[in-house]
Design an enzyme around this catalytic site. Structure first.
Site: not given
Length: 486
Positions: A259, A333
């Site tokens: 990120k 996920r």
């Protein structure tokens, strides 16, 4: 200190109306409160305050707060109970003024809804300052009068539950590691005889063949933990449980798909899903709700290292499906895929998972509401009705086949962990991915990325991690428990 509410007049220029506690206090001081309120400037608007000193020896400082219109109820445009929200916001601002005066104790006017007043007080005063030498003075709010003490106590428990989630999310990632998170929750549940907590180590995760979860965890030096909580509040141990599943990434660097550094510190709260569902179970136990709940939280860090997932790697989930990891920052996920497979082993009445899953959810709804993706209108209705009461809103999002296609057409595996048109409908493709691990007919996925933190949008929460939607999960569980009784 004392916090009292006052309603706006129904018609312009009319006299404002004190609450019943305000009326009683006004009598006590021979009408001086009403006189001061009417002579000290224009009528008090919603959420605005006035402070009066020296009115009564028991209460050297009295804060009067504007509650808005007296008959404010459910607002269909806003999807919440406006009266309750007005009380929460007004009481919070009143209590903070008492705190600024460094008065250690405040009595709070129930304002016609003691639960909402207690939530406003306890949520409004909370601040994470564990690691600072200079702390704000601690203020203990209590109910003024004795009429609604049961509702007040319920509100305190609801708010303390959300504050626990805020505490866990706000704490630095070196203080709340996977094992420390699990131990903190275990300690909170220690006093309840009907709760069992299992802190499952990496070796157990391996035996469960949770390859997707393990692939994320292996990039970090912190070992993963699978936290499993069993709350047996139901009449029978065999009653089908409600299963809560929460994403527990205690720090998310993005892994190899790193990120940007700006704002990365906020990723200490990427375990917000685990924090909210575990806090909801702590609250359900404190309220002694008559239903069985199981909580599941896969806990790990997502870090870049020589052992980390690489873009293009293929991993195998617990149900045997293979997943191409095209972006290592779509890691939540992967944890949830395995946890959802495991959740199916409990013959659940409903499975509800919560996760700070996608930046796309924040883009779609901002901090106004939690996005809910569900295959069950029955479950949706319960969540929605709960959120109208708590003011911590939910909004239904689509689970179309349209999105499923975008994650199931993968070059190397059964699934890809990002949609093939990466930026389009990111929250929806993430939900479609999770749906591939669900066979239960009542499942809901709550994407809480947009409600993770609060700047100034929720007036009764200070700036920082929000702990939302813990109270909505608790209210939902409470409604479900009444359902099973009827």
């Amino acid at each position: 200190g004392l916090v009292l509410g006052i309603y706006s007049s129904e018609k312009d220029g009319g006299a404002a109306q004190l609450t019943s506690a305000g009326e009683a206090f006004d009598k006590l001081v021979s009408g001086r409160l009403r006189e001061l309120v009417s002579t000290c400037g224009p009528p008090l608007k919603k959420g605005k305050t006035r402070i009066f000193h020296g009115l009564h020896q028991d209460f050297p400082s009295v804060v009067v707060v504007g509650l808005g219109k007296k008959n404010a109820g459910i607002n269909d445009q806003e999807n919440w109970n406006e009266g309750k929200e007005n009380i929460r916001a007004a009481v919070a601002v009143g209590c903070r003024q008492i705190q600024d005066l460094e008065i250690p104790c405040v009595e709070v006017d129930p304002c016609g809804d003691a639960q909402a007043a207690a939530e406003g007080a306890v949520l409004g005063l909370h601040e994470y300052n564990e690691l600072k030498q200079k702390k704000k003075p601690v203020v203990t709010p209590q109910l003024h009068g004795s009429a609604e003490s049961e509702a007040w106590q319920k509100g305190v428990l609801y708010a303390e539950g959300q504050n626990l989630a805020r505490y866990l999310m706000e704490a630095p990632a070196n203080y709340i590691t996977p094992i420390k998170f699990a131990e903190h929750i275990e300690q909170k549940l220690r006093s309840f005889s009907n709760v069992k907590v299992h802190i499952r180590p990496e070796s157990w995760i391996v035996t469960q063949q949770m390859g997707a979860f393990l692939s994320v965890a292996k990039g970090s030096a912190e070992p993963p933990i699978f936290l499993e909580i069993h709350y047996s509040g139901g009449a029978n141990a065999s009653d089908r449980p409600l299963v809560f599943v929460g994403k527990g990434v205690t720090f998310d660097s993005g892994g190899i798909s790193l990120k940007p550094s700006s704002g990365m510190d906020a990723m200490r709260a990427d375990m917000g899903g685990a924090a909210t569902v575990c806090s909801a179970i702590v609250t359900a136990a404190a309220l002694n709700l008559p239903l069985n709940i199981i909580g599941l939280a896969p806990l790990c860090e997502n870090m870049p290292s020589g052992k980390a997932n690489k873009p293009g790697d293929v991993v195998r989930a617990k149900n045997g499906k293979t997943i191409q990891v095209d972006n290592t920052d779509a890691e939540g996920r992967l944890l949830l895929a395995d946890a959802l497979c495991y959740a199916h082993s409990f013959n659940a009445r409903a499975i509800v998972n919560a996760a700070t899953l996608t930046g796309a959810m924040d883009v779609a709804l901002g901090s106004a509401a939690t996005g809910v993706f569900t295959n069950s209108s029955w479950l949706w209705n319960h969540l929605y009705e709960a959120s109208v009461v708590t003011g911590d809103r939910v909004w239904r999002m689509p689970l179309f086949q349209h999105y499923t296609k975008q994650v199931t057409e993968s070059p190397l595996a059964d699934l890809s962990n990002i949609g093939k048109y990466s930026r389009a409908g990111g929250a929806c493709t993430a939900a479609a991915f999770l749906k591939e691990f669900v066979t239960a007919s009542h499942w809901a996925h709550l994407d809480i990325a947009g409600v993770m933190s609060n700047k100034d949008e929720v007036p009764y929460l200070r700036k920082g991690m929000a702990g939302r939607p813990t109270r909505t999960l608790v209210e939902f569980a409470a409604r479900l428990s009444q359902d099973s009784h009827n």
